[in-house]
Design a protein around this motif. Structure first.
Motif, short mmCIF file in Angstrom:
data_model
loop_
_atom_site.label_atom_id
_atom_site.label_comp_id
_atom_site.label_asym_id
_atom_site.label_seq_id
_atom_site.Cartn_x
_atom_site.Cartn_y
_atom_site.Cartn_z
N THR A 18 -3.02 13.55 -2.05
CA THR A 18 -3.00 13.50 -3.51
C THR A 18 -1.55 13.68 -3.92
O THR A 18 -0.78 14.33 -3.21
N MET A 19 -1.18 13.09 -5.04
CA MET A 19 0.21 13.21 -5.50
C MET A 19 0.27 13.92 -6.83
O MET A 19 -0.59 13.73 -7.69
N ARG B 292 0.87 -1.18 0.00
CA ARG B 292 0.00 0.00 0.00
C ARG B 292 0.91 1.23 0.00
O ARG B 292 1.91 1.28 0.72
N VAL B 293 0.58 2.23 -0.80
CA VAL B 293 1.38 3.45 -0.86
C VAL B 293 0.97 4.36 0.30
O VAL B 293 -0.20 4.70 0.43
N GLU B 294 1.95 4.70 1.13
CA GLU B 294 1.73 5.65 2.21
C GLU B 294 2.77 6.74 2.12
O GLU B 294 3.87 6.54 1.61
N ILE B 295 2.38 7.91 2.60
CA ILE B 295 3.23 9.09 2.51
C ILE B 295 3.34 9.73 3.88
O ILE B 295 2.34 9.87 4.59
N TYR B 296 4.56 10.12 4.24
CA TYR B 296 4.81 10.87 5.47
C TYR B 296 5.32 12.24 5.08
O TYR B 296 6.30 12.37 4.34
N GLN B 297 4.63 13.26 5.57
CA GLN B 297 5.05 14.63 5.28
C GLN B 297 4.61 15.53 6.43
O GLN B 297 3.47 15.46 6.88
N LYS B 298 5.51 16.37 6.89
CA LYS B 298 5.23 17.37 7.93
C LYS B 298 4.57 16.75 9.16
O LYS B 298 3.60 17.26 9.68
N GLY B 299 5.09 15.60 9.58
CA GLY B 299 4.61 14.97 10.82
C GLY B 299 3.34 14.16 10.67
O GLY B 299 2.79 13.70 11.68
N ARG B 300 2.87 13.95 9.44
CA ARG B 300 1.61 13.21 9.26
C ARG B 300 1.79 12.08 8.26
O ARG B 300 2.35 12.26 7.19
N TRP B 301 1.27 10.90 8.64
CA TRP B 301 1.21 9.74 7.74
C TRP B 301 -0.15 9.72 7.08
O TRP B 301 -1.15 10.13 7.67
N GLY B 302 -0.21 9.18 5.89
CA GLY B 302 -1.48 9.02 5.22
C GLY B 302 -1.34 8.16 3.97
O GLY B 302 -0.25 7.68 3.64
N SER B 303 -2.45 7.97 3.29
CA SER B 303 -2.48 7.13 2.09
C SER B 303 -3.13 7.89 0.95
O SER B 303 -3.64 8.99 1.12
N LEU B 304 -3.11 7.26 -0.22
CA LEU B 304 -3.66 7.89 -1.41
C LEU B 304 -5.16 7.67 -1.50
O LEU B 304 -5.65 6.57 -1.27
N CYS B 305 -5.87 8.71 -1.88
CA CYS B 305 -7.33 8.65 -1.95
C CYS B 305 -7.82 8.20 -3.33
O CYS B 305 -8.79 7.49 -3.43
N LYS B 306 -7.14 8.63 -4.37
CA LYS B 306 -7.66 8.34 -5.72
C LYS B 306 -6.98 7.11 -6.32
O LYS B 306 -5.85 6.79 -5.99
N ALA C 22 3.26 15.87 -2.67
CA ALA C 22 2.06 15.43 -1.95
C ALA C 22 1.36 16.61 -1.29
O ALA C 22 2.01 17.48 -0.71
N LYS C 23 0.04 16.61 -1.41
CA LYS C 23 -0.79 17.62 -0.75
C LYS C 23 -1.95 16.90 -0.09
O LYS C 23 -2.46 15.91 -0.61
N PRO C 24 -2.39 17.41 1.07
CA PRO C 24 -3.54 16.77 1.71
C PRO C 24 -4.81 16.98 0.88
O PRO C 24 -4.98 18.00 0.23
N VAL C 25 -5.68 15.98 0.92
CA VAL C 25 -6.96 16.09 0.23
C VAL C 25 -7.84 17.05 1.02
O VAL C 25 -7.95 16.94 2.25
N ILE C 26 -8.45 18.00 0.34
CA ILE C 26 -9.29 19.00 1.00
C ILE C 26 -10.64 18.39 1.39
O ILE C 26 -11.08 18.50 2.53
N ASP C 27 -11.30 17.71 0.46
CA ASP C 27 -12.60 17.09 0.72
C ASP C 27 -12.42 15.59 0.81
O ASP C 27 -12.30 14.91 -0.20
N GLU C 28 -12.39 15.06 2.03
CA GLU C 28 -12.18 13.63 2.25
C GLU C 28 -13.46 12.81 2.19
O GLU C 28 -13.43 11.61 2.43
#
Length: 127
Positions: free
Chosen positions: A74-75, A24-38, A88-94
């Motif tokens: 989002t990438m 699974r693709v996960e991204i860590y940036q600015k202290g936050r982990w997350g995954s891809l939405c699209k 990477a940017k955080p998704v605005i509308d989750e």
């Protein structure tokens, strides 16, 4: 657990696969982990795999490597290759995102061989 990691931040990792070539693709940036939405295309998956040091790869279906947690990202795949902009940017509308649909990649480990006679490049898959 086997993880492939990219440096510098943002860190792009593959988590939950049975080998270092997939997950699974996960991204860590600015202290936050997350995954891809699209959903990922195979071309986008190939960009991710190349970013992690492989020569290519394919996308998996939603949830193939299990659920992640954290924020949704989002990438910008063009930036993944150039490093001249934020990848990477955080998704605005989750509201349309769900961790049960987290997307992953299966990367191929290839060795390139050049034949001198016809100057074609051959790729040999190594698992």
């Amino acid at each position: 657990m086997i993880i492939s990691v990219s440096f510098p931040e943002p860190f792009v990792v593959m988590v939950g696969g049975s080998s270092e070539y997939e997950g699974r693709v996960e991204i860590y940036q600015k202290g936050r982990w997350g995954s891809l939405c699209k959903p990922l295309s195979h071309v986008e998956a190939s960009y991710i795999c190349r970013h992690l040091g492989y020569l290519g790869g394919i996308a998996t279906g939603p949830g193939h490597f299990g659920e992640g947690s954290g924020v949704f990202w989002t990438m910008n795949f063009t930036c993944l290759l150039s490093r001249q902009c934020s990848i990477a940017k955080p998704v605005i509308d989750e509201s349309h995102c769900d961790h049960s649909n987290d997307y992953g990649v299966i990367c191929g480990k290839f060795n390139a061989y050049r034949t001198l006679r016809n100057r074609n490049v051959l790729f040999h898959y190594v698992k």
